[in-house]
Design a protein around this motif. Structure first.
Motif, PDB file in Angstrom:
ATOM      1  N   GLU A 374       3.895   7.875   8.975  1.00 24.98           N
ATOM      2  CA  GLU A 374       3.954   5.684   8.721  1.00 24.98           C
ATOM      3  C   GLU A 374       2.466   5.937   7.440  1.00 24.98           C
ATOM      4  OE1 GLU A 374       2.204   5.321  12.608  1.00 24.98           O
ATOM      5  OE2 GLU A 374       3.617   5.708  13.462  1.00 24.98           O
ATOM      6  N   ALA A 375       2.604   4.946   6.950  1.00 21.61           N
ATOM      7  CA  ALA A 375       1.915   4.272   6.207  1.00 21.61           C
ATOM      8  C   ALA A 375       0.100   3.920   7.305  1.00 21.61           C
ATOM      9  CB  ALA A 375       2.523   2.989   6.147  1.00 21.61           C
ATOM     10  N   ARG A 376       0.005   4.709   8.228  1.00 23.83           N
ATOM     11  CA  ARG A 376      -1.077   3.433   8.344  1.00 23.83           C
ATOM     12  C   ARG A 376      -1.836   5.126   7.691  1.00 23.83           C
ATOM     13  NH1 ARG A 376      -1.922   2.946  14.229  1.00 23.83           N
ATOM     14  NH2 ARG A 376      -1.013   4.983  14.754  1.00 23.83           N
ATOM     15  N   PRO A 377      -1.747   6.508   8.240  1.00 22.39           N
ATOM     16  CA  PRO A 377      -3.461   7.330   7.600  1.00 22.39           C
ATOM     17  C   PRO A 377      -3.280   6.991   6.036  1.00 22.39           C
ATOM     18  CG  PRO A 377      -0.888   8.073   9.182  1.00 22.39           C
ATOM     19  CD  PRO A 377      -1.070   7.026   8.395  1.00 22.39           C
ATOM     20  N   PHE A 378      -2.234   7.063   4.744  1.00 25.56           N
ATOM     21  CA  PHE A 378      -3.002   6.544   3.660  1.00 25.56           C
ATOM     22  C   PHE A 378      -3.569   5.789   3.267  1.00 25.56           C
ATOM     23  CE2 PHE A 378       1.290   8.585   4.447  1.00 25.56           C
ATOM     24  CZ  PHE A 378       0.834  10.151   3.946  1.00 25.56           C
ATOM     25  N   VAL A 379      -3.007   3.668   4.485  1.00 25.16           N
ATOM     26  CA  VAL A 379      -3.863   3.093   3.977  1.00 25.16           C
ATOM     27  C   VAL A 379      -5.256   3.250   4.729  1.00 25.16           C
ATOM     28  CG1 VAL A 379      -3.965   0.702   5.160  1.00 25.16           C
ATOM     29  CG2 VAL A 379      -1.787   1.457   4.299  1.00 25.16           C
ATOM     30  N   GLU A 380      -5.448   3.761   5.757  1.00 26.15           N
ATOM     31  CA  GLU A 380      -6.849   3.909   6.307  1.00 26.15           C
ATOM     32  C   GLU A 380      -7.368   5.705   5.000  1.00 26.15           C
ATOM     33  OE1 GLU A 380      -6.225   6.201   9.609  1.00 26.15           O
ATOM     34  OE2 GLU A 380      -5.658   4.149  10.589  1.00 26.15           O
ATOM     35  N   GLN A 381      -7.148   5.933   3.421  1.00 23.88           N
ATOM     36  CA  GLN A 381      -7.622   6.736   3.041  1.00 23.88           C
ATOM     37  C   GLN A 381      -7.937   5.600   1.504  1.00 23.88           C
ATOM     38  OE1 GLN A 381      -4.944  10.288   2.101  1.00 23.88           O
ATOM     39  NE2 GLN A 381      -4.976  10.383   4.024  1.00 23.88           N
ATOM     40  N   GLY A 382      -7.135   4.238   2.026  1.00 22.26           N
ATOM     41  CA  GLY A 382      -7.534   3.899   0.787  1.00 22.26           C
ATOM     42  C   GLY A 382      -6.812   3.147  -0.215  1.00 22.26           C
ATOM     43  N   LEU A 383      -5.575   3.504  -0.080  1.00 23.22           N
ATOM     44  CA  LEU A 383      -4.485   3.541  -0.914  1.00 23.22           C
ATOM     45  C   LEU A 383      -3.436   1.812  -0.855  1.00 23.22           C
ATOM     46  CD1 LEU A 383      -2.238   7.276  -0.774  1.00 23.22           C
ATOM     47  CD2 LEU A 383      -3.934   6.812  -2.121  1.00 23.22           C
ATOM     48  N   GLY A 385      -0.677  -0.666  -2.462  1.00 27.55           N
ATOM     49  CA  GLY A 385       0.656  -1.136  -3.174  1.00 27.55           C
ATOM     50  C   GLY A 385       1.170   0.257  -3.341  1.00 27.55           C
ATOM     51  N   PRO A 386       1.977   0.480  -4.422  1.00 28.45           N
ATOM     52  CA  PRO A 386       3.241   0.993  -4.658  1.00 28.45           C
ATOM     53  C   PRO A 386       1.878   3.053  -4.171  1.00 28.45           C
ATOM     54  CG  PRO A 386       2.673   0.044  -6.961  1.00 28.45           C
ATOM     55  CD  PRO A 386       1.564  -0.250  -5.833  1.00 28.45           C
ATOM     56  N   ALA A 387       1.204   3.171  -4.553  1.00 28.31           N
ATOM     57  CA  ALA A 387       0.145   4.499  -4.257  1.00 28.31           C
ATOM     58  C   ALA A 387       0.796   4.239  -2.446  1.00 28.31           C
ATOM     59  CB  ALA A 387      -1.039   4.353  -3.871  1.00 28.31           C
ATOM     60  N   VAL A 388       1.290   3.976  -1.690  1.00 31.03           N
ATOM     61  CA  VAL A 388       1.805   4.368  -0.323  1.00 31.03           C
ATOM     62  C   VAL A 388       3.013   4.770  -0.504  1.00 31.03           C
ATOM     63  CG1 VAL A 388       1.664   3.398   1.955  1.00 31.03           C
ATOM     64  CG2 VAL A 388      -0.522   2.711   0.562  1.00 31.03           C
ATOM     65  N   GLY A 389       3.504   4.523  -1.315  1.00 34.54           N
ATOM     66  CA  GLY A 389       5.018   4.422  -0.923  1.00 34.54           C
ATOM     67  C   GLY A 389       5.157   5.864  -1.707  1.00 34.54           C
ATOM     68  N   GLU A 390       4.275   6.252  -3.046  1.00 34.17           N
ATOM     69  CA  GLU A 390       3.966   7.483  -3.107  1.00 34.17           C
ATOM     70  C   GLU A 390       3.405   8.741  -2.589  1.00 34.17           C
ATOM     71  OE1 GLU A 390       1.393   7.206  -6.692  1.00 34.17           O
ATOM     72  OE2 GLU A 390       3.173   5.875  -8.087  1.00 34.17           O
ATOM     73  N   GLU A 393       6.303   9.817   0.335  1.00 31.67           N
ATOM     74  CA  GLU A 393       7.290   9.563  -0.214  1.00 31.67           C
ATOM     75  C   GLU A 393       7.035  11.803  -0.267  1.00 31.67           C
ATOM     76  OE1 GLU A 393      10.146  10.225  -3.886  1.00 31.67           O
ATOM     77  OE2 GLU A 393       9.266   8.725  -3.357  1.00 31.67           O
ATOM     78  N   LYS A 394       5.929  11.826  -0.651  1.00 28.24           N
ATOM     79  CA  LYS A 394       5.567  12.883  -0.855  1.00 28.24           C
ATOM     80  C   LYS A 394       5.679  14.256   0.208  1.00 28.24           C
ATOM     81  CE  LYS A 394       1.402  15.641  -3.034  1.00 28.24           C
ATOM     82  NZ  LYS A 394       0.602  15.395  -4.015  1.00 28.24           N
ATOM     83  N   ALA A 395       4.791  13.003   1.337  1.00 34.10           N
ATOM     84  CA  ALA A 395       4.707  13.537   2.395  1.00 34.10           C
ATOM     85  C   ALA A 395       6.128  13.559   3.213  1.00 34.10           C
ATOM     86  CB  ALA A 395       4.246  12.868   3.325  1.00 34.10           C
ATOM     87  N   ARG A 396       6.915  13.168   2.886  1.00 35.44           N
ATOM     88  CA  ARG A 396       8.721  13.311   2.938  1.00 35.44           C
ATOM     89  C   ARG A 396       8.991  15.057   2.734  1.00 35.44           C
ATOM     90  NH1 ARG A 396      10.551   7.412   3.348  1.00 35.44           N
ATOM     91  NH2 ARG A 396      10.086   6.118   5.190  1.00 35.44           N
ATOM     92  N   LEU A 397       9.113  14.581   1.143  1.00 34.93           N
ATOM     93  CA  LEU A 397       9.180  16.433   0.494  1.00 34.93           C
ATOM     94  C   LEU A 397       8.582  17.081   1.201  1.00 34.93           C
ATOM     95  CD1 LEU A 397       8.881  14.315  -2.951  1.00 34.93           C
ATOM     96  CD2 LEU A 397      11.454  14.742  -1.716  1.00 34.93           C
TER      97      LEU A 397
END
Length: 407
Positions: A374-383, A385-390, A393-397
């Motif tokens: 999910e996107a939430r943990p990355f948003v909570e890290q302060g990411l 826009g595009p940084a969230v999507g990146e 993708e990195k986590a999926r890989l």
């Protein structure tokens, strides 16, 4: 006024099949008499009425006359003097040109019962040649009744070939071609539809991309049937056996179109046929006005079916590209149809019809793991826009790398 049950209901009852809908012909009546009995008029071209209680269609007995090319080029004549036999004579096949009287008697002026017994699809009369849609209907009935042993009569086949040669099929409009094709693909033996169209010559006119596959060789190691067209027919019947929906069956029909334009010097190999096939699939869908959801699935299957077959060998980047390419994250409902089409392709090979397809479960597991990120943990890290999507993708890989077989 005498009312007769006609057509498919009579045929199916004689075959011992369930009767799902009934049609009726009314002899000796006028439109005014029908409305006086409470029937509601609905026919635009000729008098057709809906029963006030059942909603079933009742048509006045009529004759027709060809006045222009194509299947629209007819005039109709409905009159109380038109006989039942005259009405039945305008129908396409003898097995569809029978009636049942109110007393239960079968009226069979064109030997439909004999053709049922002989398992023969035979035209009623030379008037068959006047309507090119009848070629599509003939092929559709072949697809429906092939499991019962029905075959097209030789003189009916010859008549269809003459119709194709004189350009009658050229007058068919895309919507009607798709309508008949959709019904045929959902029949028990859809391969018979393609085979009859090819035998008549109509396949080259209506589906040249599919017709081009026949006679194109494939490596015998992977395709014991060798012929690319024959492989598609085997795969189509596999899709029917898997109870696939229309979009999936159509996707199977078009999945290998790229093999029809493989350079001759590369045969029997077909490197890159998946990408080559996508514009052909898109073009066929545009020409026949195929519904967008069906088109999108067909293009995904065309482009990615080979990746699906070797999914356990794919690098994480390629596997994620496959999931993105079929739009699996936004359209997860598409995945089952995609996997069924790929399974039908994989098993649509001579002598390999029953082999398992574990690739489907592997791909489903890959999707499940990626969907859990999910996107939430990355948003909570302060990411943002595009940084969230990146980051997603990195986590999926990374997750797909953990899924890869250790061997």
């Amino acid at each position: 006024m005498t009312i007769y049950e006609v057509g498919g209901a009579v045929r199916d009852r004689l075959l011992g099949l369930p009767v799902t809908e009934r049609d009726w012909v009314v002899v000796g009546a006028t439109p005014e008499a029908m409305q006086a009995e409470g029937y509601r008029p609905v026919g635009r071209t000729f008098p057709v009425f809906l029963h006030p209680d059942t909603g079933e269609e009742y048509a006045l007995a009529r004759t027709e006359r060809k006045v222009a090319p194509g299947y629209h080029g007819f005039t109709f004549h409905a009159d109380p003097e038109v006989t039942l036999e005259a009405d039945l004579s305008r129908r396409d096949l003898t097995i569809n040109a029978m009636a049942r009287s109110p007393e239960g008697e079968i009226i069979d002026p064109y030997n439909g019962q004999a053709d049922l017994h002989a398992r023969r699809l035979h035209h009623v009369s030379e008037a068959f040649r006047e309507d090119p849609v009848r070629i599509l209907r003939l092929a559709r009935f072949a697809a429906r009744f092939a499991p019962l042993g029905f075959r097209v009569a030789e003189d009916t086949l010859a008549l269809c070939q003459e119709m194709v040669a004189t350009g009658e099929v050229d007058a068919l409009v895309p919507e009607r071609v798709w309508q008949e094709t959709a019904k045929a693909l959902m029949a028990p033996a859809p391969s018979a539809f393609i085979r009859v169209l090819r035998d008549t010559g109509a396949l080259a006119v209506l589906f040249p991309e599919v017709d081009r596959l026949f006679g194109v060789p494939q490596p015998v190691k992977h395709h014991p049937e060798i012929d690319s067209g024959e492989h598609v027919l085997l795969a189509l019947d596999q899709a029917a056996g898997l109870d696939a929906d229309l979009a999936t069956r159509f996707s199977v029909l078009v999945h290998d179109l790229g093999k029809g334009i493989t350079p001759a010097e590369e045969l029997p190999r077909h490197r890159g046929h998946e990408a080559r096939g996508v514009p052909l699939t898109e073009g066929l869908c545009e020409r026949l006005r195929v519904p967008s959801d069906t088109r999108d699935l067909a293009c995904a299957v065309t482009r990615y079916h080979l990746d699906c077959h070797r999914v356990r060998e794919l690098r994480p980047e390629t596997l994620l590209g496959l999931l993105n390419g079929m739009d699996a994250f936004r359209r997860p409902e598409r995945v089952d149809g995609f996997l069924t089409a790929c399974e039908a392709d994989y098993r649509g090979r001579l002598g390999l019809e029953h082999r398992p397809y574990p690739q489907a479960d592997y791909l489903r597991e890959a999707l499940r793991r990626c969907q859990a990120i999910e996107a939430r943990p990355f948003v909570e890290q302060g990411l943002k826009g595009p940084a969230v999507g990146e980051a997603i993708e990195k986590a999926r890989l990374a997750e797909l790398a953990r899924l890869q077989p250790s061997d």
